[in-house]
Scaffold this motif. Structure first.
Motif, PDB file in Angstrom:
ATOM      1  N   PHE A   1       0.845  -1.190   0.000  1.00 18.53           N
ATOM      2  CA  PHE A   1       0.000   0.000   0.000  1.00 18.53           C
ATOM      3  C   PHE A   1       0.876   1.235   0.000  1.00 18.53           C
ATOM      4  N   VAL A   2       0.449   2.249  -0.750  1.00 20.61           N
ATOM      5  CA  VAL A   2       1.054   3.579  -0.713  1.00 20.61           C
ATOM      6  C   VAL A   2      -0.062   4.516  -0.263  1.00 20.61           C
ATOM      7  N   GLU A   3       0.218   5.288   0.788  1.00 26.57           N
ATOM      8  CA  GLU A   3      -0.804   6.170   1.339  1.00 26.57           C
ATOM      9  C   GLU A   3      -0.300   7.597   1.416  1.00 26.57           C
ATOM     10  N   SER A   4      -1.231   8.520   1.368  1.00 23.72           N
ATOM     11  CA  SER A   4      -0.918   9.926   1.593  1.00 23.72           C
ATOM     12  C   SER A   4      -1.924  10.463   2.598  1.00 23.72           C
ATOM     13  N   VAL A   5      -1.395  10.999   3.693  1.00 19.48           N
ATOM     14  CA  VAL A   5      -2.225  11.624   4.716  1.00 19.48           C
ATOM     15  C   VAL A   5      -1.989  13.123   4.599  1.00 19.48           C
ATOM     16  N   LEU A   6      -3.052  13.859   4.320  1.00 14.65           N
ATOM     17  CA  LEU A   6      -2.944  15.286   4.049  1.00 14.65           C
ATOM     18  C   LEU A   6      -3.061  16.094   5.343  1.00 14.65           C
TER      19      LEU A   6
ATOM     20  N   LEU B   1      -3.474   3.689  -2.333  1.00 18.75           N
ATOM     21  CA  LEU B   1      -3.406   2.847  -3.518  1.00 18.75           C
ATOM     22  C   LEU B   1      -2.798   1.536  -3.052  1.00 18.75           C
ATOM     23  N   GLY B   2      -3.480   0.417  -3.307  1.00 17.11           N
ATOM     24  CA  GLY B   2      -2.998  -0.859  -2.785  1.00 17.11           C
ATOM     25  C   GLY B   2      -3.012  -1.969  -3.808  1.00 17.11           C
ATOM     26  N   TRP B   3      -2.229  -2.988  -3.516  1.00 15.26           N
ATOM     27  CA  TRP B   3      -2.151  -4.195  -4.350  1.00 15.26           C
ATOM     28  C   TRP B   3      -2.115  -5.410  -3.433  1.00 15.26           C
TER      29      TRP B   3
ATOM     30  N   ARG C   1      -7.462 -16.508  -7.035  1.00 16.00           N
ATOM     31  CA  ARG C   1      -6.261 -16.297  -7.853  1.00 16.00           C
ATOM     32  C   ARG C   1      -6.091 -14.877  -8.385  1.00 16.00           C
ATOM     33  N   ASP C   2      -7.152 -14.078  -8.429  1.00 19.57           N
ATOM     34  CA  ASP C   2      -7.043 -12.720  -8.975  1.00 19.57           C
ATOM     35  C   ASP C   2      -6.152 -11.835  -8.110  1.00 19.57           C
ATOM     36  N   GLN C   3      -5.307 -11.060  -8.770  1.00 19.86           N
ATOM     37  CA  GLN C   3      -4.622  -9.969  -8.075  1.00 19.86           C
ATOM     38  C   GLN C   3      -5.610  -8.811  -7.994  1.00 19.86           C
ATOM     39  N   VAL C   4      -5.507  -8.029  -6.948  1.00 18.39           N
ATOM     40  CA  VAL C   4      -6.440  -6.927  -6.741  1.00 18.39           C
ATOM     41  C   VAL C   4      -5.670  -5.619  -6.603  1.00 18.39           C
ATOM     42  N   TRP C   5      -6.047  -4.631  -7.407  1.00 17.21           N
ATOM     43  CA  TRP C   5      -5.580  -3.245  -7.260  1.00 17.21           C
ATOM     44  C   TRP C   5      -6.722  -2.471  -6.647  1.00 17.21           C
ATOM     45  N   LEU C   6      -6.407  -1.605  -5.688  1.00 21.45           N
ATOM     46  CA  LEU C   6      -7.427  -0.924  -4.919  1.00 21.45           C
ATOM     47  C   LEU C   6      -7.070   0.558  -4.782  1.00 21.45           C
TER      48      LEU C   6
END
Length: 139
Positions: free
Chosen positions: A10-15, A33-35, A52-57
């Motif tokens: 996960f990549v996050e931004s806290v404003l 944004l996550g995988w 089996r699916d990869q998930v982008w979120l």
């Protein structure tokens, strides 16, 4: 899901943080944004939703904290984010999910427990629960 580990990023931004009146409670806009990698669990291969699916979120919501600077509990937080994602699995079976996170954020490191689920609005709804370790950067 079901005690089967999976690689996750996960990549996050806290404003900027905003105080809520004089309550000591504050909130910050929070985007992620996550995988999540897929799993090889053969017992689910015959189901409509396999593993089996990869998930982008992608998710956006608010992070909440309580207390004043210097309070020991100020580093604790809770966040809630509605999310959209790709892929369909036994754990994440709808195009939308809800992301709830409880964590501790230091200056450069964080520890989080995160749960992703559609709130039982669509079946199956096993959800994903994970422990995350993070590194923080000032941008």
């Amino acid at each position: 899901m079901d005690s089967s580990a999976v690689n996750t990023l996960f990549v996050e931004s806290v404003l900027n943080e905003y105080r809520i009146g004089g309550s000591g409670l504050s909130w910050s806009p929070d985007v992620s944004l996550g995988w999540l990698d897929g799993r090889d669990i053969a017992s689910f291969d015959r189901n409509r939703y396999s593993t089996r699916d990869q998930v982008w979120l992608v998710a956006g919501g608010a992070r909440f904290r309580y207390g004043d600077a210097g309070d020991w509990y100020r580093s604790l937080f809770f966040s809630f984010q509605p999310a959209l994602h790709t892929g369909r699995t036994q754990a994440l079976s709808s195009p939308y999910e809800f992301v709830s996170t409880l964590g501790w954020q230091g200056r450069r490191f964080s520890v989080q427990i995160r749960h992703i689920s559609n709130g039982d609005l669509h079946s199956p709804n096993r959800g994903e629960t994970m422990a995350l370790l993070g590194m923080g950067f000032d941008l």
